[in-house]
Design a protein around this motif. Structure first.
Motif, short mmCIF file in Angstrom:
data_model
loop_
_atom_site.label_atom_id
_atom_site.label_comp_id
_atom_site.label_asym_id
_atom_site.label_seq_id
_atom_site.Cartn_x
_atom_site.Cartn_y
_atom_site.Cartn_z
N LEU A 1 2.31 -0.28 -12.22
CA LEU A 1 1.11 -0.07 -11.56
C LEU A 1 -0.01 -0.84 -12.24
O LEU A 1 -0.06 -1.20 -13.41
CB LEU A 1 0.61 1.44 -11.94
CG LEU A 1 1.53 2.55 -11.41
CD1 LEU A 1 1.11 4.10 -11.46
CD2 LEU A 1 1.97 2.24 -9.99
N HIS A 2 -1.01 -1.32 -11.41
CA HIS A 2 -2.04 -2.41 -11.85
C HIS A 2 -2.95 -1.67 -12.57
O HIS A 2 -3.53 -2.51 -13.42
CB HIS A 2 -2.62 -2.84 -10.36
CG HIS A 2 -3.49 -3.94 -10.66
ND1 HIS A 2 -3.31 -5.16 -10.66
CD2 HIS A 2 -5.11 -3.92 -10.90
CE1 HIS A 2 -4.22 -5.90 -10.87
NE2 HIS A 2 -5.25 -5.18 -11.18
N SER A 3 -3.00 -0.42 -12.29
CA SER A 3 -4.07 0.35 -13.27
C SER A 3 -3.54 1.74 -13.29
O SER A 3 -2.48 2.33 -12.70
CB SER A 3 -5.46 0.34 -12.72
OG SER A 3 -5.50 0.91 -11.56
N GLU A 4 -4.19 2.70 -14.16
CA GLU A 4 -4.13 3.93 -14.30
C GLU A 4 -4.64 4.99 -13.20
O GLU A 4 -5.81 4.56 -12.68
CB GLU A 4 -4.30 4.73 -15.57
CG GLU A 4 -3.27 4.26 -16.63
CD GLU A 4 -3.45 4.75 -18.17
OE1 GLU A 4 -4.46 5.61 -18.16
OE2 GLU A 4 -2.53 4.63 -18.72
N ALA A 5 -4.10 5.90 -12.91
CA ALA A 5 -4.66 7.01 -12.00
C ALA A 5 -6.24 7.28 -12.57
O ALA A 5 -6.25 7.54 -13.78
CB ALA A 5 -3.98 8.17 -11.88
N ARG A 6 -7.17 7.56 -11.80
CA ARG A 6 -8.38 7.95 -12.03
C ARG A 6 -8.92 9.25 -12.43
O ARG A 6 -9.85 9.48 -13.07
CB ARG A 6 -9.76 7.21 -10.98
CG ARG A 6 -9.39 5.72 -11.07
CD ARG A 6 -9.47 4.94 -12.34
NE ARG A 6 -9.41 3.62 -12.27
CZ ARG A 6 -9.46 2.73 -13.30
NH1 ARG A 6 -9.81 3.12 -14.63
NH2 ARG A 6 -9.52 1.53 -13.31
N VAL B 1 -0.17 -1.71 -6.76
CA VAL B 1 1.21 -1.70 -7.44
C VAL B 1 1.54 -3.31 -7.61
O VAL B 1 1.67 -3.84 -6.42
CB VAL B 1 2.21 -1.00 -6.64
CG1 VAL B 1 3.62 -1.03 -7.16
CG2 VAL B 1 1.68 0.55 -6.32
N ASP B 2 2.09 -3.53 -8.93
CA ASP B 2 2.34 -4.82 -8.96
C ASP B 2 3.63 -5.39 -8.64
O ASP B 2 4.21 -6.39 -8.18
CB ASP B 2 2.21 -5.42 -10.33
CG ASP B 2 0.66 -5.40 -10.90
OD1 ASP B 2 -0.17 -5.82 -9.98
OD2 ASP B 2 0.25 -5.12 -12.03
N GLY B 3 4.55 -4.12 -8.58
CA GLY B 3 6.09 -4.36 -8.21
C GLY B 3 6.89 -3.28 -8.68
O GLY B 3 6.44 -2.56 -9.57
N ILE B 4 8.26 -3.37 -8.35
CA ILE B 4 9.35 -2.52 -8.73
C ILE B 4 10.21 -3.27 -9.40
O ILE B 4 10.71 -4.09 -8.69
CB ILE B 4 9.71 -1.52 -7.69
CG1 ILE B 4 8.46 -0.55 -7.10
CG2 ILE B 4 10.82 -0.75 -8.26
CD1 ILE B 4 8.96 0.33 -6.04
N THR B 5 10.86 -3.03 -10.60
CA THR B 5 11.99 -3.50 -11.00
C THR B 5 12.96 -2.56 -11.41
O THR B 5 12.87 -1.56 -12.21
CB THR B 5 11.73 -4.22 -12.39
OG1 THR B 5 10.61 -5.27 -12.05
CG2 THR B 5 12.98 -4.92 -13.05
N LEU B 6 14.34 -2.73 -10.73
CA LEU B 6 15.41 -1.76 -11.36
C LEU B 6 16.14 -2.38 -12.42
O LEU B 6 16.18 -3.86 -12.50
CB LEU B 6 16.30 -1.50 -10.10
CG LEU B 6 16.02 -1.14 -8.79
CD1 LEU B 6 16.95 -0.89 -7.77
CD2 LEU B 6 15.48 0.32 -8.99
N TRP B 7 16.54 -1.58 -13.49
CA TRP B 7 17.31 -2.04 -14.71
C TRP B 7 18.12 -0.92 -15.04
O TRP B 7 18.63 -0.06 -14.55
CB TRP B 7 16.36 -2.38 -15.80
CG TRP B 7 15.79 -1.28 -16.42
CD1 TRP B 7 14.77 -0.38 -15.64
CD2 TRP B 7 15.51 -0.95 -17.73
NE1 TRP B 7 14.60 0.56 -16.73
CE2 TRP B 7 14.80 0.26 -17.95
CE3 TRP B 7 16.40 -1.47 -18.90
CZ2 TRP B 7 14.72 0.85 -19.26
CZ3 TRP B 7 16.17 -0.85 -19.99
CH2 TRP B 7 15.45 0.42 -20.20
N MET B 8 18.79 -1.15 -16.41
CA MET B 8 19.80 -0.50 -16.88
C MET B 8 19.78 1.11 -16.79
O MET B 8 20.44 1.71 -16.35
CB MET B 8 20.15 -0.95 -17.96
CG MET B 8 21.64 -0.35 -18.67
SD MET B 8 21.91 -0.72 -20.34
CE MET B 8 20.51 -0.41 -21.13
N LEU B 9 18.28 1.62 -17.15
CA LEU B 9 18.34 3.05 -17.03
C LEU B 9 17.48 3.57 -16.10
O LEU B 9 16.80 4.40 -16.10
CB LEU B 9 17.59 3.27 -18.68
CG LEU B 9 18.38 2.92 -19.84
CD1 LEU B 9 17.52 3.33 -21.14
CD2 LEU B 9 19.70 3.67 -19.83
#
Length: 379
Positions: free
Chosen positions: A96-101, A82-90
């Motif tokens: 995620l660094h990559s998709e689930a395998r 996980v690269d990080g979490i950003t909270l925004w207006m919506l």
């Protein structure tokens, strides 16, 4: 969604706010302070309404953060960085660094978000009932009850089977499990997302036109976001199909020009743009030769002219923790969404801490054009 204000790390996950989060805070605060609270309990002062409304808006943001943190924690347990979490207006976005395998991992990662919101809503509902039984201030009970309701609504809405909602990812996991085709399942979830988006836009505008209800603008806005995000998600899946199994090492620019962190800005500028430093961004190296960050011409230009003879690259560079990085063997398809969300639209390619290349969106676009042309059927 880029972060404007970093908040640090929670459970090892980088958390930040986008400036647009102020819109949701202001909207929730105003709606509660000028509408719901005084309508339900008209015997309180204005400052009490506004103070409690602001506190309620902050707790609401915390519940959004808990929702995204649940995604992040379960993703890491299923081998997805996980690269990080950003909270925004919506709401919030867990990058995620990559998709689930596997479909199972996708199911677990997607399902934990609505589950967390539902549990939070249930706990808050029990708390509201308990506070009411203790004859706590009705205004406080109203705030807790609103938080309970909004978390339950958040859980139900996110569970709708339409991309990019969590329910859309659950739908994709189901279709992926049934068909074994990730791209086909993504197209199905994206189509459902666009249908839901258009439904929300049409009903929102209908409410404004025929009922004069301006609150219809809100579902219309969310619908527009759903359409755009679902389309982008499908495009990303199709890019995965074209870029499948292509490592970063094949598209990166090898052995890029670097600059020591101890170099002064004045010395750096004397060698560009006609000398050694002909580009607009450069990896910055620590004295031991390992990557320390990234410096761009834009960052250098922010430094006062009179201080450039004493200011070093290390003083103005973007530190490595804030730079998108990848390994030579990482997949281009996994790097692309992180690159698009980065501030500098560049990624440093590192091998054991040392810079072996740099990747820009232009590098990937060029490779994509070649691959698309090579795979296009001839008529």
């Amino acid at each position: 969604m880029n972060e404007t204000l970093p908040l640090g790390r929670i459970a090892g996950v980088r958390v930040g706010l986008n400036w647009s989060v102020l819109v949701i805070v202001a909207l929730v605060t105003f709606t509660l302070a000028e509408g719901r609270f005084p309508d339900a309990h008209p015997d309180h002062s204005a400052w009490a309404y506004w103070a409690l409304a602001l506190l309620t808006a902050v707790v609401f943001l915390a519940s959004l953060l808990a929702h995204e943190l649940a995604h992040a924690v379960v993703a890491r347990r299923n081998g997805v960085e996980v690269d990080g979490i950003t909270l925004w207006m919506l709401g919030g976005v867990a990058r995620l660094h990559s998709e689930a395998r596997t479909p199972g991992a996708e199911l677990r990662i997607a399902g934990v978000g609505p589950l967390t919101s539902a549990v939070a809503g249930g706990v808050l509902l029990i708390l509201a009932v308990w506070l009411d039984a203790l004859h706590t201030s009705g205004l406080v009970v109203e705030a807790v009850a609103w938080l309970a309701g909004i978390n339950i609504v958040l859980a139900v809405f996110n569970a709708l089977p339409a991309a990019p909602l969590d329910g859309g990812r659950l739908l994709r996991a189901f279709l992926w499990h049934r068909t074994g085709d990730r791209l086909r399942s993504t197209r199905g979830a994206a189509a459902a997302g666009r249908m839901l988006g258009w439904f929300m836009i049409l009903t929102g505008f209908a409410a404004m036109v025929f009922a004069g209800d301006l609150s219809g603008l809100w579902p219309a806005l969310i619908g527009w976001f759903l359409i755009a995000a679902a389309t982008a998600e499908q495009r990303q899946a199709e890019l995965h199909g074209v870029l499948d199994d292509i490592p970063v090492s094949r598209v990166m620019t090898r052995a890029p020009d670097t600059v020591p962190t101890t170099t002064t800005l004045a010395s750096f500028l004397t060698e560009g743009p006609f000398g050694r430093y002909r580009h607009s961004a450069f990896p910055a190296l620590a004295p031991d030769g390992t990557a320390a960050g990234l410096v761009t011409v834009r960052l250098i230009n922010r430094a006062p002219f009179q201080a450039r003879s004493t200011t070093t690259i290390g003083d103005v560079m973007r530190p490595l923790r804030d730079v998108t990085t990848a390994g030579p063997d990482d997949l281009v398809a996994d790097l692309l969404p992180r690159l698009e969300a980065s501030r500098d639209r560049r990624a440093l390619v590192l091998d054991d801490g040392r810079v072996v290349g740099i990747v820009t969106l232009a590098d990937i676009t060029r490779a994509l054009s070649w691959l698309a042309e090579a795979t296009r059927p001839r008529t």
